[in-house]
Design a protein around this motif. Structure first.
Motif, PDB file in Angstrom:
ATOM      1  N   ARG A 148      -0.468  -7.454   3.180  1.00 24.85           N
ATOM      2  CA  ARG A 148      -0.601  -6.004   3.420  1.00 24.85           C
ATOM      3  C   ARG A 148       0.718  -5.370   3.839  1.00 24.85           C
ATOM      4  NH1 ARG A 148      -5.884  -5.168   2.797  1.00 24.85           N
ATOM      5  NH2 ARG A 148      -7.337  -6.661   3.738  1.00 24.85           N
ATOM      6  N   VAL A 149       1.562  -6.132   4.510  1.00 26.27           N
ATOM      7  CA  VAL A 149       2.868  -5.604   4.931  1.00 26.27           C
ATOM      8  C   VAL A 149       3.746  -5.428   3.701  1.00 26.27           C
ATOM      9  CG1 VAL A 149       4.925  -6.044   6.309  1.00 26.27           C
ATOM     10  CG2 VAL A 149       2.673  -6.706   7.176  1.00 26.27           C
ATOM     11  N   LEU A 150       4.348  -4.252   3.557  1.00 27.75           N
ATOM     12  CA  LEU A 150       5.204  -3.984   2.411  1.00 27.75           C
ATOM     13  C   LEU A 150       6.511  -4.768   2.532  1.00 27.75           C
ATOM     14  CD1 LEU A 150       4.667  -0.121   2.090  1.00 27.75           C
ATOM     15  CD2 LEU A 150       3.432  -1.969   0.952  1.00 27.75           C
ATOM     16  N   PRO A 151       7.200  -5.025   1.400  1.00 27.51           N
ATOM     17  CA  PRO A 151       8.453  -5.791   1.435  1.00 27.51           C
ATOM     18  C   PRO A 151       9.494  -5.127   2.347  1.00 27.51           C
ATOM     19  CG  PRO A 151       7.663  -5.532  -0.820  1.00 27.51           C
ATOM     20  CD  PRO A 151       6.808  -4.643   0.040  1.00 27.51           C
ATOM     21  N   PRO A 152      10.485  -5.886   2.794  1.00 25.33           N
ATOM     22  CA  PRO A 152      11.536  -5.337   3.664  1.00 25.33           C
ATOM     23  C   PRO A 152      12.194  -4.099   3.050  1.00 25.33           C
ATOM     24  CG  PRO A 152      11.701  -7.727   3.560  1.00 25.33           C
ATOM     25  CD  PRO A 152      10.660  -7.331   2.566  1.00 25.33           C
ATOM     26  N   ASN A 153      12.344  -3.067   3.858  1.00 22.07           N
ATOM     27  CA  ASN A 153      13.003  -1.798   3.489  1.00 22.07           C
ATOM     28  C   ASN A 153      12.210  -0.954   2.481  1.00 22.07           C
ATOM     29  OD1 ASN A 153      15.260  -2.482   5.111  1.00 22.07           O
ATOM     30  ND2 ASN A 153      16.036  -3.766   3.445  1.00 22.07           N
ATOM     31  N   PHE A 154      11.057  -1.444   2.018  1.00 27.52           N
ATOM     32  CA  PHE A 154      10.271  -0.705   1.026  1.00 27.52           C
ATOM     33  C   PHE A 154       9.799   0.627   1.608  1.00 27.52           C
ATOM     34  CE2 PHE A 154       6.748   0.608  -1.545  1.00 27.52           C
ATOM     35  CZ  PHE A 154       6.909   0.032  -2.793  1.00 27.52           C
ATOM     36  N   THR A 155       9.285   0.603   2.815  1.00 25.76           N
ATOM     37  CA  THR A 155       8.744   1.816   3.432  1.00 25.76           C
ATOM     38  C   THR A 155       9.819   2.890   3.564  1.00 25.76           C
ATOM     39  OG1 THR A 155       7.137   0.507   4.669  1.00 25.76           O
ATOM     40  CG2 THR A 155       7.550   2.752   5.441  1.00 25.76           C
ATOM     41  N   GLU A 156      10.994   2.485   4.039  1.00 28.82           N
ATOM     42  CA  GLU A 156      12.079   3.446   4.240  1.00 28.82           C
ATOM     43  C   GLU A 156      12.632   3.953   2.914  1.00 28.82           C
ATOM     44  OE1 GLU A 156      11.809   0.518   5.562  1.00 28.82           O
ATOM     45  OE2 GLU A 156      11.715   0.799   7.748  1.00 28.82           O
ATOM     46  N   ASP A 157      12.910   3.022   1.977  1.00 28.66           N
ATOM     47  CA  ASP A 157      13.601   3.393   0.743  1.00 28.66           C
ATOM     48  C   ASP A 157      12.692   4.015  -0.312  1.00 28.66           C
ATOM     49  OD1 ASP A 157      15.889   2.410   1.881  1.00 28.66           O
ATOM     50  OD2 ASP A 157      15.808   0.470   0.859  1.00 28.66           O
ATOM     51  N   MET A 158      11.457   3.517  -0.429  1.00 32.18           N
ATOM     52  CA  MET A 158      10.588   3.940  -1.522  1.00 32.18           C
ATOM     53  C   MET A 158       9.534   4.977  -1.112  1.00 32.18           C
ATOM     54  SD  MET A 158      11.797   2.536  -4.104  1.00 32.18           S
ATOM     55  CE  MET A 158      13.090   1.318  -4.373  1.00 32.18           C
ATOM     56  N   ILE A 159       9.281   5.093   0.179  1.00 30.19           N
ATOM     57  CA  ILE A 159       8.258   6.051   0.617  1.00 30.19           C
ATOM     58  C   ILE A 159       8.868   7.183   1.422  1.00 30.19           C
ATOM     59  CG2 ILE A 159       6.151   6.349   1.988  1.00 30.19           C
ATOM     60  CD1 ILE A 159       5.364   3.510   1.236  1.00 30.19           C
ATOM     61  N   MET A 160       9.595   6.852   2.482  1.00 29.88           N
ATOM     62  CA  MET A 160      10.121   7.893   3.360  1.00 29.88           C
ATOM     63  C   MET A 160      11.235   8.721   2.722  1.00 29.88           C
ATOM     64  SD  MET A 160       8.122   7.590   5.752  1.00 29.88           S
ATOM     65  CE  MET A 160       6.911   6.366   6.232  1.00 29.88           C
ATOM     66  N   LYS A 161      12.039   8.087   1.867  1.00 32.60           N
ATOM     67  CA  LYS A 161      13.154   8.815   1.258  1.00 32.60           C
ATOM     68  C   LYS A 161      12.734   9.653   0.046  1.00 32.60           C
ATOM     69  CE  LYS A 161      16.854   5.722   2.791  1.00 32.60           C
ATOM     70  NZ  LYS A 161      17.932   4.780   2.376  1.00 32.60           N
TER      71      LYS A 161
END
Length: 454
Positions: free
Chosen positions: A125-138
Motif C-alpha cells: 500500500r505504501v507508494l514507492p520512494p519519492n512517488f508521493t512528492e514527485d508524482m502527486i504533490m508536484k
C-alpha cells in the motif's frame, strides 16, 4: 490557461466544421444492421468474448430467444457474491481482500492463504520512494480520477521490469496496483484539498494490518478515525464494485487495450479513463445531484403524491437537468432487481440509523417505490425497471462523510480487482487483437489541389 479572442474564433470555426461533417443519419444504422453500443436489437450485448471471471444475470432466454426477466444475480468465479458477503459477515471479516483473491486466482482462499495475500497487499500500500512528492504533490489535479490514471502510468517508471508479460509478473503488477489504488486516490484527494480548495492537507501512512476499506477511511480523514460500521459499509461497496462481467465498458477497455499487447499500466489507465465517464462510474454523483434537486423542490418528503409528481417532471424533461433520466433507475441487464442495490440498501438503512438520516433514507425508499412505474408510463413501455447500485451508493458515501469527488474513485478502488483479472485473462487466453468493423458511409471525393481551395 486562458485563450485569446483570436484563438476562440479559430476554435469556434473548427467546431462548426466538425459538427457539420461528422453527424451520421440515424437510419443508416438500421440499414446496415449496426450493433450500436455493441448491443443487439433486443438489448442484449453482442457476444465478443468468453470469460471465467464474472457473470451478471438479469434475464434468461427461452427457446425462441426471448428474454425472460429473473431476479438479478452477481457471480464471481462461479460463486454468488451474496454468499461471499454473508460468510465474511458471519466471521466478522472484511471481505474485499478475499474477493480480490478469488477474482485473480479463481478459488476461495484458505485462512492461511488469505492472511498471506492480505499481508502482501498491506506491504504494497505504501507508494514507492519519492512517488508521493514527485508524482502527486508536484502535479495535483482537480479531478481525482485523472490523478489516479496519471499515478498508474507513472508507476511504469518505478517498475524494474514493466514490459514483462509473463503471468507471474502480471500478477505482481496487478496485486501492487490493487493495493495502491486506495492510497493513490486518498493522496490525490489530499493534494486537491491543498492546491485547489485551499484547505489543510493530511498525509497519513497506510497501516499494513488494516483492510482496504479501513486504510482508505484512515487516509482521507484528518483524525484517522472511523467506526466499524463505516468500514464494513465501505468494504461492502468495494466488493459489489469489484467485478461486473467482461462486457461493462471499463472491463471491455482492459480487454481491448490488452489485446494490443501493451503493458499493464497502459491498460489499467485506459480503464480508469472509461470508468470516469458519467455514463459509467460517474453515475452515482448524478443520483446525489438529482436528490439535492428533489429535496429542494419537494416540500413534504413523506408525500407519495408530491414525490411522484416531481419524478414525473424529471422523466418528462421538465425538471432537474432536462435529460429525462431518473438517475439510479434502470440497468442494461438487471430488470427485476439489482443484487448490489439490495445489499447496499440494507447497509444504508443501518448506517442511516447510526447517523440520524432515516428521514432521508425513507425519501430514497419512496422514490424507489414510485419511480419505475412512472418511467414505464412516460416511455409507454412494458420493460421492467429497477433501481441500480448507483441509487444508494452516493447516499451511503455521503453518510460516510466522503466528499463527492471521491465517489467514482471508490468505484475504481473496488473495480481494479476485476480489471486485473480481465487483464490476466486476456493475456493468457485472448491471443487476438480486437478489430471490429466500421462501415464508411461518406462519398469518395475528387481531390482539390491546395491552390484551388477556398
Amino acid at each position: 490557461m486562458t485563450t485569446t479572442k483570436e484563438e476562440q474564433s479559430i476554435i469556434k470555426r473548427l467546431e462548426k466544421l466538425a459538427v457539420h461533417n461528422d453527424p451520421i443519419d440515424p437510419s443508416l444504422y438500421t440499414k446496415y444492421d449496426v450493433k450500436r453500443g455493441l448491443r443487439n436489437a433486443n438489448g442484449t450485448g453482442v457476444l465478443v468474448g468468453l470469460t471465467r471471471i464474472g457473470d451478471v444475470v438479469g434475464y434468461e432466454l427461452n427457446k425462441d430467444g426471448q428474454k425472460i426477466a429473473v431476479p438479478g444475480r452477481l457471480i464471481y468465479r462461479g460463486y454468488n457474491v451474496e454468499d461471499l458477503i454473508k460468510d465474511a459477515e458471519k466471521h466478522h471479516q472484511f471481505g474485499y481482500e478475499q474477493c480480490a483473491y478469488l477474482l485473480l486466482f479463481g478459488e476461495l482462499p484458505s485462512e492461511a492463504k488469505l492472511k498471506k495475500f492480505s499481508d502482501y497487499l498491506g506491504e504494497c500500500r505504501v507508494l514507492p520512494p519519492n512517488f508521493t512528492e514527485d508524482m502527486i504533490m508536484k502535479a495535483p489535479s482537480n479531478d481525482i480520477m485523472n490523478k489516479i490514471a496519471r499515478g498508474v502510468l507513472a508507476s511504469y517508471s518505478y517498475d524494474d521490469d514493466p514490459e514483462n508479460r509473463s503471468v507471474g509478473n502480471l500478477i505482481k503488477q496487478c496485486v501492487q496496483l490493487i493495493a495502491r489504488f486506495s492510497t493513490l486516490a486518498a493522496y490525490g484527494y489530499q493534494a486537491k484539498r491543498r492546491y485547489y480548495d485551499n484547505k489543510s492537507m493530511f498525509i497519513h501512512n497506510p497501516k499494513p494490518e488494516l483492510s482496504t476499506a479501513e486504510n482508505f477511511l484512515r487516509l482521507i480523514r484528518s483524525d484517522k478515525q472511523y467506526s466499524r460500521l463505516e468500514a464494513e459499509t465501505l468494504d461492502l461497496a468495494l466488493i459489489l464494485h469489484a467485478e461486473h462481467g467482461g462486457g461493462n465498458n471499463s472491463s471491455l477497455t482492459v480487454h481491448v487495450v490488452s489485446s494490443a499487447d501493451t503493458d499493464t499500466y497502459s491498460a489499467i489507465a485506459a480503464a480508469v479513463g472509461s470508468l470516469k465517464g458519467r455514463r459509467h462510474g460517474g453515475a452515482n454523483i448524478r443520483v446525489v445531484e438529482m436528490m439535492d434537486d428533489i429535496k429542494e423542490h419537494v416540500k413534504d418528503w413523506t408525500s407519495e403524491k408530491e414525490i411522484s409528481d416531481y419524478i414525473r417532471k424529471i422523466a418528462t424533461k421538465e425538471a432537474f437537468d432536462h435529460s429525462g433520466l431518473v438517475y439510479g433507475m434502470g440497468h442494461a441487464v438487471y430488470t427485476i432487481s439489482d443484487p448490489r442495490e439490495l445489499l447496499l440498501k440494507e447497509k444504508a438503512r443501518q448506517l442511516a440509523k447510526e447517523k440520524g438520516c432515516m428521514e432521508e433514507f425513507e425519501l430514497y425508499n419512496l422514490i424507489e417505490k414510485v419511480a419505475p412505474a412512472i418511467i414505464q408510463d412516460v416511455h409507454n413501455s412494458d420493460k421492467k425497471v429497477c433501481p441500480n447500485v448507483d441509487f444508494y451508493s452516493g447516499f451511503v458515501y455521503t453518510m460516510l462523510n466522503i466528499p463527492r469527488e471521491l465517489f467514482t474513485p471508490i468505484f475504481a478502488i473496488g473495480r481494479i480487482a476485476g480489471w486485473s483479472a480481465h487483464r490476466i485473462e486476456e493475456i493468457v487466453s485472448g491471443g487476438r487483437i480486437y478489430r471490429p468493423a466500421y462501415k464508411n458511409v461518406s462519398k469518395e471525393l475528387p481531390y482539390i489541389p491546395i491552390d484551388d481551395r477556398k
